[in-house]
Design an enzyme around this catalytic site. Structure first.
Site, short mmCIF file in Angstrom:
data_model
loop_
_atom_site.label_atom_id
_atom_site.label_comp_id
_atom_site.label_asym_id
_atom_site.label_seq_id
_atom_site.Cartn_x
_atom_site.Cartn_y
_atom_site.Cartn_z
N ARG A 1 9.39 6.75 3.08
CA ARG A 1 7.92 6.83 3.20
C ARG A 1 7.41 6.17 4.47
O ARG A 1 6.52 6.71 5.15
CB ARG A 1 7.31 6.11 1.99
CG ARG A 1 5.83 6.27 1.84
CD ARG A 1 5.27 5.37 0.73
NE ARG A 1 6.09 5.34 -0.44
CZ ARG A 1 5.92 6.11 -1.52
NH1 ARG A 1 4.92 6.96 -1.55
NH2 ARG A 1 6.72 6.01 -2.56
N CYS B 1 -4.23 26.72 -12.29
CA CYS B 1 -4.83 26.76 -13.63
C CYS B 1 -4.39 25.59 -14.49
O CYS B 1 -3.67 25.77 -15.48
CB CYS B 1 -4.48 28.07 -14.30
SG CYS B 1 -5.12 29.44 -13.36
N1 LLP Z 1 16.97 4.94 -1.11
C1 LLP Z 1 17.06 5.34 -2.39
C2 LLP Z 1 18.33 5.16 -3.10
C3 LLP Z 1 15.96 5.94 -3.02
O1 LLP Z 1 16.03 6.31 -4.29
C4 LLP Z 1 14.73 6.10 -2.29
C5 LLP Z 1 13.58 6.72 -2.91
C6 LLP Z 1 14.70 5.67 -0.96
C7 LLP Z 1 15.83 5.09 -0.40
C8 LLP Z 1 13.48 5.82 -0.10
O2 LLP Z 1 12.42 5.05 -0.58
P1 LLP Z 1 11.09 4.85 0.31
O3 LLP Z 1 11.46 4.08 1.53
O4 LLP Z 1 10.55 6.21 0.63
O5 LLP Z 1 10.19 4.11 -0.59
N2 LLP Z 1 8.13 10.65 -5.14
C9 LLP Z 1 7.72 9.26 -5.14
C10 LLP Z 1 8.73 8.39 -4.45
C11 LLP Z 1 10.11 8.47 -5.06
C12 LLP Z 1 11.12 7.61 -4.33
C13 LLP Z 1 12.50 7.92 -4.75
N3 LLP Z 1 13.53 7.16 -4.11
C14 LLP Z 1 6.35 9.18 -4.49
O6 LLP Z 1 5.79 10.23 -4.14
O7 LLP Z 1 5.79 8.10 -4.35
#
Ligand code: LLP
Length: 422
Positions: A285, A351
């Site tokens: 993110r 919908c």
């Molecule tokens: N590493 C692992 C093992 C992960 O499971 C994830 C994210 C990341 C790295 C990356 O995390 P970040 O730096 O992006 O926080 N769909 C959700 C977020 C799901 C995250 C899943 N795992 C949302 O839209 O907020």
């Protein structure tokens, strides 16, 4: 609340005429040339975010592995690969994409609780850097498949450090009740077992406790727990060469003031140095979230009793985060905003009552044909989109060096039925 578009160094900001731009390119021009709904990304913003993480760890051997699941756009991924990033993948499909984007195999780490034997085989064939392993059965499978190939697989157990990341329950992963990782109490046995298996090099340790972690203290605690384990592992003859601290660095969606990448860097560097380990991390993110928006056009406005609705041409199939997590995304007009604000719901054409981008948002008057930008949509935006309601998925445009380029065409109706038979 100050708008995300009001800061002077924001990738999406207003020009002297008050029109919203992406690094100087008018979003109205992008909508005119490429239609809506369209995801628009600032390549420069991705570069800046990557450099800020990379430089935070510059004092130590490290590799910033972009969590491809956040945004698998090939053009952006290729850009990160050229900049020296590694990549964190979670499926055979992501391995395919990562290789297409040009990530060298020795910069690929593979996470996930349910890697299939086929996916493990593909990753072994590609000679990736590291598997992060989540169960005993999985490590047996990796050993057997590596043996068949006459290769040695580098593995890191994903330890569930049982710390509360204080984030949304759906994106919290480091608690005992979550499906991820293996428990602290069984880690040493897991490594002992891995040592006994052929064709395995248990050379790393991994944790990832959750996503959108506004404060990184829980990650620091998790890293401490893991570093203590590393010392114990050394005692049983497992020299750990890679410490993977996962992802989770937050971005600002609304009024959060998240810890940046430097917040815990010196602490992590210090701990890794005790063991001479290379630090791996997996931000998703943070690298792309605020580098992307979803550009959409107002179709109609309407009122039901006292409730006012702005119906736009983007929907939950394009950006599911509001519907799924009740996530807040700032939404702004592309033209200069004017007139008295009212409370409105900004909704899509799908919908479902759950199809909304914003509820009860104070918003200036808009009319059919006006363009809106849904901000902070670069991460978990397009990648989570679907064809629900037989809606073709949006186009993706990358702005780099003052030029907007379509990096993924809008899907056609033919795309919707590809592979189907009647
Ligand atoms: N590493 C692992 C093992 C992960 O499971 C994830 C994210 C990341 C790295 C990356 O995390 P970040 O730096 O992006 O926080 N769909 C959700 C977020 C799901 C995250 C899943 N795992 C949302 O839209 O907020």
């Amino acid at each position: 609340m100050t708008s995300l578009v009001s800061s002077a160094d924001a990738p999406f900001r207003r020009n002297d005429q008050g029109e919203l731009t992406c690094d100087g390119v008018r979003l109205a021009d992008i909508a005119r040339d490429h239609g809506t709904p369209t995801y628009v990304y600032s390549a420069a913003a991705v570069d800046v975010a990557f450099d800020s993480v990379d430089s935070a760890y510059a004092g130590a051997p490290h590799l910033v592995c972009f969590a491809l699941k956040a945004c698998s756009n090939l053009a952006l991924a290729a850009r990160l690969a050229r900049r020296g990033a590694g990549v964190d993948i979670v499926s055979g499909g992501e391995l395919f994409r990562a290789l297409k984007a040009g990530f060298p195999s020795e910069r690929i780490v593979f996470a996930g609780v349910g890697k299939t034997r086929q996916e493990i085989g593909e990753a072994l064939d590609a000679n990736i850097l590291l598997f992060t392993v989540e169960s005993i059965q999985e490590v047996e499978a990796i050993s057997a498949l590596a043996r068949e190939r006459g290769k040695t697989a580098r593995v890191a157990f994903r330890v569930n450090p049982d710390v509360d990341p204080k984030t949304h329950p759906y994106v919290s992963t480091g608690l005992k009740k979550n499906k991820f990782g293996i428990g602290r109490e069984t880690v040493l046995d897991a490594y002992r077992f891995a040592l006994s298996l052929p064709n395995l090099d248990p050379t790393g340790i991994h944790c990832h406790i959750g996503s959108q972690l506004v404060h990184l203290d829980p990650v620091r605690d998790a890293v401490d727990r893991i570093a203590d384990l590393v010392a114990e592992l050394k005692g049983i003859g497992v020299p750990i060469r890679y410490i993977d601290i996962g992802g989770g660095i937050a971005i600002r969606y609304r009024d959060e003031t998240p810890d940046g990448p430097t917040a815990i860097a010196s602490h992590v560097i210090g701990r890794a140095r005790e063991f001479g380990a290379t630090i791996l991390m997996e931000p998703g993110r943070f690298l792309v979230g605020n580098a992307g928006i979803l550009l959409t056009e107002v179709v109609y406005t309407k009122e039901n009793g006292s409730k006012k609705f702005v119906v736009v041409d983007a929907a939950m199939n394009d950006l599911i985060r509001p519907s799924l997590y009740d996530a807040y995304h700032e939404i702004v007009t592309v033209s200069p905003p004017s007139g008295e604000e009212n409370l409105v719901d900004i909704v899509g054409p799908v919908c479902e009552s759950g199809d909304f981008l914003a509820h009860d948002r104070s918003f200036p008057p808009v009319a059919s044909g006006d363009l809106l930008a849904v901000l902070s949509a670069g991460a978990y935006g397009f990648v989570m989109s679907s064809n629900y309601n037989a809606r073709p998925r949006a186009a993706e445009v990358v702005v780099a060096g003052g030029t907007a380029r379509v990096t993924r065409q809008r899907e056609s109706y033919e795309d919707l039925i590809r592979g189907e038979v009647v």
